[in-house]
Write an enzyme that holds these catalytic residues in place. Structure first.
Site, mmCIF file in Angstrom:
data_model
loop_
_atom_site.group_PDB
_atom_site.id
_atom_site.type_symbol
_atom_site.label_atom_id
_atom_site.label_comp_id
_atom_site.label_asym_id
_atom_site.label_seq_id
_atom_site.Cartn_x
_atom_site.Cartn_y
_atom_site.Cartn_z
ATOM 1 N N ILE A 7 0.822 -1.210 0.000
ATOM 2 C CA ILE A 7 0.000 0.000 0.000
ATOM 3 C C ILE A 7 0.861 1.268 0.000
ATOM 4 C CG2 ILE A 7 -0.275 0.417 2.496
ATOM 5 C CD1 ILE A 7 -3.308 0.467 2.025
ATOM 6 N N HIS A 38 5.902 -11.730 6.183
ATOM 7 C CA HIS A 38 5.717 -11.384 4.765
ATOM 8 C C HIS A 38 7.089 -11.084 4.199
ATOM 9 C CE1 HIS A 38 5.317 -7.923 7.381
ATOM 10 N NE2 HIS A 38 5.985 -7.236 6.458
ATOM 11 N N HIS A 49 9.028 -8.894 1.345
ATOM 12 C CA HIS A 49 8.919 -7.804 0.380
ATOM 13 C C HIS A 49 9.664 -8.217 -0.890
ATOM 14 C CE1 HIS A 49 7.755 -4.629 3.419
ATOM 15 N NE2 HIS A 49 8.306 -5.522 4.226
#
Ligand code: AMP
Length: 113
Positions: A30, A99, A101
Protein backbone atom coordinates in the site's frame (compact mmCIF):
# COMPACT_ATOMS: atom_id res chain seq x y z
CA UNK A 1 -5.89 -13.29 16.53
CA UNK A 2 -6.22 -11.92 13.01
CA UNK A 3 -4.04 -9.52 11.04
CA UNK A 4 -4.66 -7.09 8.21
CA UNK A 5 -3.03 -9.63 5.88
CA UNK A 6 -5.26 -12.45 7.13
CA UNK A 7 -8.28 -10.23 6.46
CA UNK A 8 -7.05 -9.73 2.89
CA UNK A 9 -6.49 -13.48 2.52
CA UNK A 10 -10.04 -14.12 3.79
CA UNK A 11 -11.43 -11.39 1.47
CA UNK A 12 -12.69 -9.39 4.45
CA UNK A 13 -10.49 -6.46 3.34
CA UNK A 14 -10.12 -5.60 -0.34
CA UNK A 15 -6.75 -5.76 -2.05
CA UNK A 16 -5.65 -6.67 -5.55
CA UNK A 17 -4.27 -10.19 -5.27
CA UNK A 18 -1.43 -10.45 -7.76
CA UNK A 19 -0.72 -14.15 -7.18
CA UNK A 20 -2.19 -16.93 -5.07
CA UNK A 21 -1.46 -20.59 -4.53
CA UNK A 22 -2.28 -23.13 -1.85
CA UNK A 23 -0.03 -21.61 0.80
CA UNK A 24 0.73 -17.99 -0.11
CA UNK A 25 -0.72 -14.83 -1.61
CA UNK A 26 0.98 -11.83 -3.16
CA UNK A 27 -0.39 -8.28 -3.02
CA UNK A 28 0.82 -4.78 -3.89
CA UNK A 29 2.28 -2.89 -0.92
CA UNK A 30 0.00 0.00 0.00
CA UNK A 31 3.03 2.28 0.51
CA UNK A 32 5.44 1.31 -2.28
CA UNK A 33 9.15 1.96 -1.83
CA UNK A 34 10.04 1.08 -5.43
CA UNK A 35 8.24 0.97 -8.81
CA UNK A 36 7.41 -2.66 -8.01
CA UNK A 37 6.78 -3.41 -4.33
CA UNK A 38 4.94 -6.64 -3.61
CA UNK A 39 4.32 -8.56 -0.40
CA UNK A 40 4.38 -12.35 -0.41
CA UNK A 41 2.46 -13.63 2.58
CA UNK A 42 1.78 -17.14 3.90
CA UNK A 43 -1.91 -17.87 4.44
CA UNK A 44 -1.06 -19.18 7.89
CA UNK A 45 -0.38 -16.46 10.46
CA UNK A 46 3.17 -16.67 11.77
CA UNK A 47 4.05 -13.58 13.80
CA UNK A 48 7.76 -13.20 13.10
CA UNK A 49 10.63 -15.03 11.47
CA UNK A 50 11.58 -16.08 15.04
CA UNK A 51 8.50 -18.30 14.96
CA UNK A 52 9.68 -20.38 12.01
CA UNK A 53 10.14 -23.95 13.16
CA UNK A 54 10.47 -27.47 11.83
CA UNK A 55 6.72 -27.68 11.10
CA UNK A 56 6.35 -24.46 9.12
CA UNK A 57 9.77 -23.90 7.54
CA UNK A 58 8.46 -25.17 4.19
CA UNK A 59 6.41 -21.96 3.95
CA UNK A 60 9.61 -19.95 3.52
CA UNK A 61 10.49 -22.08 0.52
CA UNK A 62 6.94 -21.59 -0.81
CA UNK A 63 7.35 -17.81 -0.46
CA UNK A 64 10.70 -17.75 -2.26
CA UNK A 65 9.40 -20.07 -4.98
CA UNK A 66 6.39 -17.77 -5.49
CA UNK A 67 8.74 -14.76 -5.68
CA UNK A 68 10.78 -16.48 -8.36
CA UNK A 69 7.68 -17.22 -10.44
CA UNK A 70 6.29 -13.70 -10.01
CA UNK A 71 9.64 -12.14 -10.96
CA UNK A 72 9.72 -14.20 -14.13
CA UNK A 73 6.11 -13.28 -14.98
CA UNK A 74 6.90 -9.59 -14.48
CA UNK A 75 10.13 -9.99 -16.53
CA UNK A 76 12.28 -8.56 -13.74
CA UNK A 77 14.13 -11.81 -13.12
CA UNK A 78 17.09 -10.99 -15.35
CA UNK A 79 17.52 -7.37 -14.31
CA UNK A 80 17.10 -8.17 -10.64
CA UNK A 81 15.08 -7.57 -7.53
CA UNK A 82 15.40 -7.59 -3.78
CA UNK A 83 13.67 -9.88 -1.27
CA UNK A 84 13.42 -8.66 2.33
CA UNK A 85 12.09 -9.95 5.63
CA UNK A 86 11.89 -7.44 8.47
CA UNK A 87 11.93 -8.96 11.95
CA UNK A 88 10.73 -7.16 15.07
CA UNK A 89 11.37 -3.53 15.98
CA UNK A 90 15.00 -3.06 14.90
CA UNK A 91 14.25 -4.88 11.67
CA UNK A 92 11.43 -2.44 10.92
CA UNK A 93 8.57 -4.93 11.16
CA UNK A 94 5.16 -3.27 11.48
CA UNK A 95 2.76 -6.09 10.58
CA UNK A 96 3.11 -9.18 12.78
CA UNK A 97 2.22 -11.75 10.14
CA UNK A 98 5.38 -12.67 8.28
CA UNK A 99 5.72 -11.38 4.76
CA UNK A 100 8.50 -11.07 2.25
CA UNK A 101 8.92 -7.80 0.38
CA UNK A 102 9.70 -8.16 -3.33
CA UNK A 103 11.15 -4.87 -4.56
CA UNK A 104 12.16 -4.07 -8.12
CA UNK A 105 12.19 -1.48 -10.86
CA UNK A 106 15.09 0.59 -9.59
CA UNK A 107 18.68 0.05 -8.49
CA UNK A 108 18.98 -0.61 -4.75
CA UNK A 109 21.90 0.46 -2.62
CA UNK A 110 23.77 -1.49 0.03
CA UNK A 111 23.93 -1.18 3.00
CA UNK A 112 20.19 -0.56 3.41
CA UNK A 113 19.06 2.43 5.49
P1 AMP B 1 6.90 -4.48 7.52
O1 AMP B 1 7.25 -3.07 7.94
O2 AMP B 1 8.07 -5.27 7.02
O3 AMP B 1 6.11 -5.18 8.61
O4 AMP B 1 5.97 -4.34 6.27
C1 AMP B 1 4.59 -4.16 6.34
C2 AMP B 1 4.19 -3.64 5.00
O5 AMP B 1 2.80 -3.81 4.86
C3 AMP B 1 4.47 -2.13 4.82
O6 AMP B 1 5.34 -1.96 3.71
C4 AMP B 1 3.09 -1.54 4.59
O7 AMP B 1 3.11 -0.50 3.64
C5 AMP B 1 2.30 -2.75 4.11
N1 AMP B 1 0.87 -2.71 4.35
C6 AMP B 1 0.22 -2.44 5.50
N2 AMP B 1 -1.12 -2.56 5.33
C7 AMP B 1 -1.32 -2.92 4.04
C8 AMP B 1 -2.48 -3.20 3.25
N3 AMP B 1 -3.70 -3.11 3.74
N4 AMP B 1 -2.30 -3.54 1.96
C9 AMP B 1 -1.06 -3.63 1.43
N5 AMP B 1 0.07 -3.38 2.13
C10 AMP B 1 -0.05 -3.03 3.41
Amino acid sequence: MSTIFKKIIDREVESEIVYEDQNVICINDINPQAPIHLLIIPKKIIETINDIDIDNKHLIADMVFAAKKIAKNLKIDKKGYRLVFNCNDDGGQTVYHIHMHLLAGRKFTWPPG
